[in-house]
Design a protein around this motif. Structure first.
Motif, PDB file in Angstrom:
ATOM      1  N   UNK A  23      23.901   1.697 -11.839  1.00 52.04           N
ATOM      2  CA  UNK A  23      22.719   1.646 -12.714  1.00 52.04           C
ATOM      3  C   UNK A  23      23.123   1.697 -14.184  1.00 52.04           C
ATOM      4  N   UNK A  24      22.197   1.348 -15.052  1.00 54.26           N
ATOM      5  CA  UNK A  24      22.386   1.481 -16.490  1.00 54.26           C
ATOM      6  C   UNK A  24      22.118   2.935 -16.864  1.00 54.26           C
ATOM      7  N   UNK A  25      23.124   3.586 -17.456  1.00 56.23           N
ATOM      8  CA  UNK A  25      23.003   4.979 -17.890  1.00 56.23           C
ATOM      9  C   UNK A  25      23.139   4.993 -19.409  1.00 56.23           C
ATOM     10  N   UNK A  58      23.977   0.867 -23.113  1.00 56.83           N
ATOM     11  CA  UNK A  58      24.429   1.275 -21.781  1.00 56.83           C
ATOM     12  C   UNK A  58      25.849   1.831 -21.876  1.00 56.83           C
ATOM     13  N   UNK A  59      26.092   2.961 -21.219  1.00 59.46           N
ATOM     14  CA  UNK A  59      27.434   3.526 -21.209  1.00 59.46           C
ATOM     15  C   UNK A  59      28.387   2.552 -20.520  1.00 59.46           C
ATOM     16  N   UNK A  60      29.586   2.422 -21.081  1.00 61.56           N
ATOM     17  CA  UNK A  60      30.595   1.524 -20.528  1.00 61.56           C
ATOM     18  C   UNK A  60      31.763   2.340 -19.994  1.00 61.56           C
ATOM     19  N   UNK A  61      32.594   1.691 -19.205  1.00 58.78           N
ATOM     20  CA  UNK A  61      33.767   2.365 -18.658  1.00 58.78           C
ATOM     21  C   UNK A  61      33.417   3.512 -17.735  1.00 58.78           C
ATOM     22  N   UNK A  94      16.741   0.510 -12.743  1.00 59.92           N
ATOM     23  CA  UNK A  94      16.653   0.854 -11.327  1.00 59.92           C
ATOM     24  C   UNK A  94      18.057   1.222 -10.845  1.00 59.92           C
ATOM     25  N   UNK A  95      18.167   1.832  -9.675  1.00 61.38           N
ATOM     26  CA  UNK A  95      19.464   2.281  -9.157  1.00 61.38           C
ATOM     27  C   UNK A  95      20.464   1.138  -9.044  1.00 61.38           C
ATOM     28  N   UNK A  96      19.986  -0.078  -8.755  1.00 62.80           N
ATOM     29  CA  UNK A  96      20.873  -1.228  -8.600  1.00 62.80           C
ATOM     30  C   UNK A  96      21.265  -1.887  -9.902  1.00 62.80           C
ATOM     31  N   UNK A  97      20.808  -1.358 -11.037  1.00 63.43           N
ATOM     32  CA  UNK A  97      21.131  -1.926 -12.339  1.00 63.43           C
ATOM     33  C   UNK A  97      20.023  -2.826 -12.835  1.00 63.43           C
ATOM     34  N   UNK A  98      20.336  -3.647 -13.832  1.00 58.70           N
ATOM     35  CA  UNK A  98      19.355  -4.571 -14.383  1.00 58.70           C
ATOM     36  C   UNK A  98      18.731  -4.048 -15.660  1.00 58.70           C
ATOM     37  N   UNK A  99      17.587  -4.608 -15.973  1.00 55.84           N
ATOM     38  CA  UNK A  99      16.892  -4.279 -17.221  1.00 55.84           C
ATOM     39  C   UNK A  99      16.327  -2.864 -17.187  1.00 55.84           C
ATOM     40  N   UNK A 100      16.088  -2.336 -18.386  1.00 52.01           N
ATOM     41  CA  UNK A 100      15.455  -1.027 -18.492  1.00 52.01           C
ATOM     42  C   UNK A 100      14.068  -1.066 -17.864  1.00 52.01           C
TER      43      UNK A 100
END
Length: 142
Positions: A23-25, A58-61, A94-100
């Motif tokens: 996900x995007x954090x 979005x946090x990277x690494x 969402x848990x699977x990633x994608x847009x906010x």
């Protein structure tokens, strides 16, 4: 003041609605908020008196190893010259990633307002967030 993980975060890890490595954090500077462990969504923070004064990209690494979540250091552009900000870590997608998703669906992970460099006195401009190099890094589960 108190650091802590939100209780619904641990539930989200167990039921799959929160996925730290997919996900995007993001992390936000927040002032005027009193940590409440039962809060679930970013909208709970803002309706509970918190004012968001900038959010990271979005946090990277990101890594999840041995129960420890870590990511690259990040920056936040502060938009107001106000004092005493904490850091709100949250899943913005969402848990699977994608847009906010809407703030009423963004899942809370952790709150930090105590420790070295906290609370943050940002003024305006860019604030660098340097995560600890040793455990628990951003957070440790278990």
């Amino acid at each position: 003041m108190a650091n802590g993980y939100f209780t619904p975060f641990t539930e989200g890890i167990l039921d799959g609605s929160i996925d730290l490595d997919t996900a995007t954090v993001k992390v936000a500077l927040v002032r005027g908020y009193t940590f409440t462990a039962t809060h679930r969504h970013v909208s709970d923070v803002t309706s509970g008196g918190g004012t968001i004064n900038g959010t990271s990209a979005a946090l990277t690494g990101k890594t999840v190893t041995g129960g420890v979540f870590d990511a690259d250091d990040t920056t936040i552009s502060a938009t107001a010259s106000a004092a005493d900000h904490g850091l709100l870590v949250f899943q913005s997608s969402a848990a699977g990633g994608g847009a906010d998703v809407a703030a009423s669906s963004q899942r809370l992970i952790a709150w930090f307002d105590t420790g070295t460099g906290l609370p943050i006195q940002p003024g305006t401009g860019t604030v660098t967030i340097t995560w600890p190099a040793a455990n628990p890094k951003i957070l440790k589960v278990g």
